[in-house]
Design a protein around this motif. Structure first.
Motif, PDB file in Angstrom:
ATOM      1  N   THR A  34       0.843  -1.197   0.000  1.00 38.03           N
ATOM      2  CA  THR A  34       0.000   0.000   0.000  1.00 38.03           C
ATOM      3  C   THR A  34       0.879   1.248   0.000  1.00 38.03           C
ATOM      4  O   THR A  34       0.651   2.186  -0.765  1.00 38.03           O
ATOM      5  N   GLU A  35       1.902   1.212   0.846  1.00 35.11           N
ATOM      6  CA  GLU A  35       2.811   2.355   0.926  1.00 35.11           C
ATOM      7  C   GLU A  35       3.489   2.607  -0.434  1.00 35.11           C
ATOM      8  O   GLU A  35       3.592   3.748  -0.889  1.00 35.11           O
ATOM      9  N   SER A  36       3.909   1.518  -1.088  1.00 36.03           N
ATOM     10  CA  SER A  36       4.597   1.661  -2.377  1.00 36.03           C
ATOM     11  C   SER A  36       3.660   2.195  -3.457  1.00 36.03           C
ATOM     12  O   SER A  36       4.056   3.013  -4.286  1.00 36.03           O
ATOM     13  N   LEU A  37       2.424   1.707  -3.470  1.00 35.60           N
ATOM     14  CA  LEU A  37       1.451   2.201  -4.455  1.00 35.60           C
ATOM     15  C   LEU A  37       1.261   3.702  -4.306  1.00 35.60           C
ATOM     16  O   LEU A  37       1.185   4.440  -5.291  1.00 35.60           O
ATOM     17  N   LEU A  38       1.186   4.128  -3.060  1.00 35.77           N
ATOM     18  CA  LEU A  38       0.969   5.539  -2.769  1.00 35.77           C
ATOM     19  C   LEU A  38       2.183   6.364  -3.197  1.00 35.77           C
ATOM     20  O   LEU A  38       2.043   7.442  -3.773  1.00 35.77           O
ATOM     21  N   ALA A  39       3.377   5.820  -2.946  1.00 34.19           N
ATOM     22  CA  ALA A  39       4.597   6.568  -3.246  1.00 34.19           C
ATOM     23  C   ALA A  39       4.834   6.685  -4.744  1.00 34.19           C
ATOM     24  O   ALA A  39       5.564   7.562  -5.190  1.00 34.19           O
ATOM     25  N   SER A  40       4.236   5.812  -5.537  1.00 38.51           N
ATOM     26  CA  SER A  40       4.520   5.854  -6.971  1.00 38.51           C
ATOM     27  C   SER A  40       3.688   6.910  -7.705  1.00 38.51           C
ATOM     28  O   SER A  40       3.922   7.169  -8.870  1.00 38.51           O
ATOM     29  N   ILE A  41       2.737   7.542  -7.024  1.00 41.35           N
ATOM     30  CA  ILE A  41       1.898   8.557  -7.670  1.00 41.35           C
ATOM     31  C   ILE A  41       2.664   9.875  -7.788  1.00 41.35           C
ATOM     32  O   ILE A  41       3.180  10.366  -6.786  1.00 41.35           O
ATOM     33  N   PRO A  42       2.758  10.448  -8.994  1.00 38.56           N
ATOM     34  CA  PRO A  42       3.415  11.760  -9.083  1.00 38.56           C
ATOM     35  C   PRO A  42       2.562  12.805  -8.369  1.00 38.56           C
ATOM     36  O   PRO A  42       1.356  12.850  -8.554  1.00 38.56           O
ATOM     37  N   ARG A  43       3.190  13.617  -7.521  1.00 36.24           N
ATOM     38  CA  ARG A  43       2.434  14.593  -6.735  1.00 36.24           C
ATOM     39  C   ARG A  43       2.698  15.974  -7.308  1.00 36.24           C
ATOM     40  O   ARG A  43       3.826  16.419  -7.381  1.00 36.24           O
ATOM     41  N   VAL A  44       1.615  16.639  -7.665  1.00 31.82           N
ATOM     42  CA  VAL A  44       1.759  17.912  -8.360  1.00 31.82           C
ATOM     43  C   VAL A  44       2.392  18.976  -7.460  1.00 31.82           C
ATOM     44  O   VAL A  44       3.001  19.928  -7.938  1.00 31.82           O
ATOM     45  N   GLU A  45       2.307  18.794  -6.149  1.00 33.67           N
ATOM     46  CA  GLU A  45       2.865  19.808  -5.254  1.00 33.67           C
ATOM     47  C   GLU A  45       4.384  19.667  -5.089  1.00 33.67           C
ATOM     48  O   GLU A  45       5.033  20.535  -4.527  1.00 33.67           O
ATOM     49  N   ARG A  46       4.962  18.563  -5.585  1.00 34.85           N
ATOM     50  CA  ARG A  46       6.421  18.407  -5.483  1.00 34.85           C
ATOM     51  C   ARG A  46       7.109  19.142  -6.633  1.00 34.85           C
ATOM     52  O   ARG A  46       6.540  19.265  -7.715  1.00 34.85           O
ATOM     53  N   PRO A  47       8.354  19.599  -6.413  1.00 32.74           N
ATOM     54  CA  PRO A  47       9.087  20.258  -7.503  1.00 32.74           C
ATOM     55  C   PRO A  47       9.205  19.318  -8.705  1.00 32.74           C
ATOM     56  O   PRO A  47       9.250  18.095  -8.525  1.00 32.74           O
ATOM     57  N   SER A  48       9.288  19.880  -9.900  1.00 38.27           N
ATOM     58  CA  SER A  48       9.414  19.011 -11.058  1.00 38.27           C
ATOM     59  C   SER A  48      10.761  18.298 -10.989  1.00 38.27           C
ATOM     60  O   SER A  48      11.683  18.750 -10.311  1.00 38.27           O
ATOM     61  N   HIS A  49      10.832  17.162 -11.663  1.00 37.79           N
ATOM     62  CA  HIS A  49      12.003  16.269 -11.664  1.00 37.79           C
ATOM     63  C   HIS A  49      12.254  15.586 -10.319  1.00 37.79           C
ATOM     64  O   HIS A  49      13.312  15.028 -10.100  1.00 37.79           O
ATOM     65  N   THR A  50      11.289  15.657  -9.388  1.00 39.94           N
ATOM     66  CA  THR A  50      11.420  14.857  -8.167  1.00 39.94           C
ATOM     67  C   THR A  50      11.322  13.397  -8.586  1.00 39.94           C
ATOM     68  O   THR A  50      10.381  13.011  -9.273  1.00 39.94           O
TER      69      THR A  50
END
Ligand SMILES: Nc1ncnc2c1ncn2[C@@H]1O[C@H](COP(=O)(O)OP(=O)(O)O)[C@@H](O)[C@H]1O
Ligand code: SF4
Ligand code: SF4
Ligand SMILES: [Mg+2]
Lengths: 352, 349
Positions: free
Chosen positions: A251-267
């Motif tokens: 579950t944790e890994s599935l969540l972490a694989s989503i690109p988050r728009v609030e993170r800087p680009s190229h994260t």
């Protein structure tokens, strides 16, 4: 006391293949109350569709299903195909990823709705026509009268999915199974369709199982979530708990694989390495072990059972759960040994 | 000016790609009717940069990507690649530039020939463009590029595409695109058909390949979260026109076009405390037909801020912040407010 709406007990579904039996669903149990929304989440091939179809009894003839599907106290798994047909549409309806799965390409969309109304609710011709236009209107189709006389290919993907929802809702089912209803659509249309499903679910206090590979889709729109991996439910909790107290590394890994728009680009995204196991030749132990950042020797040997967590309604299957001392230690051990082997690899590379 | 403007183009002689006033029209059923797929779009991409192009299905993103490759040739406008005007090139000179521009697509499985072995699929561009190479050199090149995308030649080369998952097929098509060591990679919705977990693998792979091969990328997708994660600069497109151009982080910090704000609001947020759609109206209805686009601002039929002026006058891209450009009469957010205070066109180029 009324029995719970849906109570799936020990459901397993196997497909014979040339290489041996493929266990697509392995002893899944799950219950859902009236008016509740359950998100069913996992990567493709994890068994979400097979579970939805096994609940419905909509499986190919060669599939082998075991276990019970109690629906308002009646075991659907024991019903004849004929009796099942009265349940479909009337009690339980399904919406598929590809609207063309359930639409007839050579029949006007209005007629596709009236057929079901006339069959299940014994409506007359004119009454059914009026009801069909009202239904199209209620799912947000502009100019519903005109649209009723169009064929599916004349509609956009989003409009087609609205039509399939109208068909699914026509007979006021108590349970709606929506299998990746927005996966093939743009994000803008996706949010429209999800809003529509949510509004209809609330308006009719219908129960709904919303199937998706994206935890983002179910986060703000479900009461509870079940996470599936390789044919099993590996974590289940009410939605807030699943996010706040994630225990299963998958579950944790599935969540972490989503690109988050609030993170800087190229994260850099935290992708899950590798792929789900082959369900024919799957080795023993925890099914997620080959990909799990927490895995320890025990994981390859013993399959963790699905056990309750302290929070009521929360269950998970893992020996080294996220956010517990055992999990923290396991992760730290793996991180340390990864660093050591990276260093060794660097030294080897320098020496070349 | 009746177009979307060129103020946002950077005055750089070294731009690898510079598209100006690009128009692509297709004939439509009915006499004299046309599909206005791309209508006067200008953009540039500097060497080593990734430009994201985001918008809904049918807004002209793929057509634009293909027109850059001259597949088919645009109706009018200019496409300069490495300083050379592609629209003026024909025959052999254009053919010689082709290996420098490669493209990957949304549906990885159907974009690979189902009857050819993976090794041959990846080797094919070499056979076409470097026909003089020895068998051993070709095999070595294929082995190396497959390894770069995370596939093992010995287990993969003899198999057929259907024996691979969607994510692996996308790796194969990336290998096929990279084997010629192109300068520009146009990625058309490369992760839209993939699960979030595989999507993350492919996005990471593209970032790695960009560094290893020194690529410049045009990355097309409908999901702004995906586009932002991989792009340096983003162009938002709606019904054949550009709405907003900005650095990725600037676009998220200060969305200024109402359409950008709506795209942001549509992104599913993996947080149960965020109520979907709250804080920015999501879009209702479908994209209007590109055969008969609305007058003035093409977004006006779905825009919550549309006024009289929007039907009469087409907005032109104008400067609103640090390398940030917007085409809207009534822009939103902090940059939009600043723009309104300085008067409607005070900051135009
Ligand atoms: N009709 C079938 N015959 C054989 N295998 C099948 C069939 N339907 C599904 N499977 C297999 O069952 C597993 C679970 O598939 P599915 O339920 O479609 O996963 P999901 O919906 O989570 O993507 C997969 O390995 C899939 O290949
Ligand atoms: S049991 Fe082991 S391998 Fe499985 S999820 Fe838990 S830590 Fe990972
Ligand atoms: S110009 Fe008018 S219609 Fe167009 S986006 Fe701006 S406010 Fe909306
Ligand atoms: Mg499925």
């Amino acid at each position: 006391m009324k029995p719970v709406l849906l109570d799936v007990a020990g459901l397993s579904t196997t497909f014979p293949t040339g290489r041996g039996p493929l266990i697509a669903l392995d002893d899944v149990s799950l219950s859902l109350d009236r008016g509740r929304t359950l998100g069913l989440v996992g990567e493709s091939g994890s068994g979400k569709t097979v579970l939805a179809r096994s609940i419905m009894g909509l499986l190919p003839a060669h599939a082998h299903r075991q276990g019970h599907v109690w629906f308002e106290g009646q075991d659907l798994a024991a019903l004849s195909p004929r009796d099942l047909r009265d349940i479909w549409g009337r009690e339980i309806a399904m919406v598929f990823q590809d609207p063309m799965t359930s639409l007839n390409p050579v029949m006007k969309v209005g007629r596709q709705i009236t057929e079901s109304l006339r069959h299940h609710l014994r409506m007359g011709k004119d009454e059914a026509r009026t009801a069909a236009v009202d239904l199209l209107d209620s799912v947000g189709i502009p100019e519903p009268k005109r649209r009723a006389d169009e064929y599916p290919h004349q509609l956009s993907g989003g409009m087609r999915q609205r039509v399939t929802i109208a068909i699914a809702l026509a007979c006021w089912p108590k349970l709606l199974l929506a299998d990746e209803p927005t996966t093939a659509l743009d994000v803008t249309v996706q949010s429209q369709i999800l809003d529509l499903l949510q509004a209809k679910q609330a308006e009719r206090s219908m129960a709904m199982i919303l199937v998706t590979h994206d935890l983002g889709v179910v986060a703000g729109r479900t009461n509870e979530i079940a996470v599936m991996y390789a044919g099993r439910i590996v974590e289940r909790a009410d939605t807030a708990t699943l996010f706040a107290e994630t225990r299963m590394p998958y579950t944790e890994s599935l969540l972490a694989s989503i690109p988050r728009v609030e993170r800087p680009s190229h994260t850099r995204l935290q992708a899950i390495a590798g792929r789900p196991p082959d369900l024919v030749t799957r080795p023993g132990g925890c099914r997620f072990a080959p990909r799990c950042p927490y895995a320890q020797p025990r994981c390859a040997e013993e399959e963790p059972p699905l056990l309750p967590a302290p929070t009521p309604g929360h269950t998970f299957a893992c020996w080294y759960p996220v956010g517990t001392p055992a999990g923290d230690e396991a992760l730290a051990r793996n991180t340390a040994s990864n660093e050591a082997s990276n260093k060794a690899a660097d030294r080897a590379a320098d020496g070349r | 000016m009746a177009g979307s403007g060129t103020a946002h183009l950077r005055d750089r002689a070294d731009a690898l790609l510079r598209v100006e006033h690009l128009v692509v029209e297709f004939p439509a059923a009915g006499r004299g009717r046309k599909v206005h797929a791309v209508s006067d779009v200008s953009l540039d991409v500097l060497p080593g940069e990734t430009l994201g192009l985001v918008g809904e299905s049918g807004c002209g993103k793929s057509t634009l990507g293909r027109a850059v490759m001259q597949l088919p040739r645009p109706t009018s406008g200019s496409v300069r690649f490495g300083g050379q005007e592609l629209t003026a090139l024909k025959g052999e000179p254009l053919r010689r530039l082709r290996p420098q521009m490669q493209m990957i697509f949304q549906d990885p499985i159907s974009s690979l020939n189902p009857r050819r072995r993976v090794g041959d699929i990846v080797a094919e561009p070499l056979a076409v463009w470097r026909s003089g190479q020895s068998h051993g050199d070709v095999q070595a090149a294929v082995r190396a590029v497959l390894a770069d995308v995370g596939l093992d030649y010995d287990t993969a080369a003899d198999r057929l595409p259907h024996q691979f998952s969607g994510g692996q097929c996308q790796r194969i098509s990336i290998a096929r695109a990279l084997v010629l060591e192109p300068k520009l990679l146009v990625c058309d919705e490369p992760v839209s058909a993939l699960d979030v977990s595989v999507q993350a693998q492919i996005l990471n792979l593209l970032e790695d390949m960009k560094a290893r091969y020194g690529l410049t990328m045009l990355f097309i997708a409908h999901d702004l979260a995906v586009v932002k994660s991989i792009s340096d600069r983003v162009a938002v497109m709606y019904l054949g026109k550009l709405c907003e151009v900005a650095p990725s982080d600037g676009l998220y910090d200060a969305p200024t076009h109402p359409y950008t704000a709506a795209l942001l609001a549509s992104i599913p947020v993996p947080n149960p405390e965020v109520r979907p759609g709250v804080g920015g109206g999501t879009l209702s209805n479908d994209l209007p037909s590109p055969i008969d686009p609305p007058s003035g601002c093409r977004f006006r039929t779905r825009c919550p801020r549309a006024g009289q002026r929007c039907a009469e006058e087409e907005p032109v891209l104008r400067h609103c912040g640090d390398d940030h450009w917007v085409a809207c009469h009534f822009p939103v957010g902090k940059l939009g407010q600043a723009l309104s205070h300085t008067g409607p066109d005070a900051m135009a180029d």
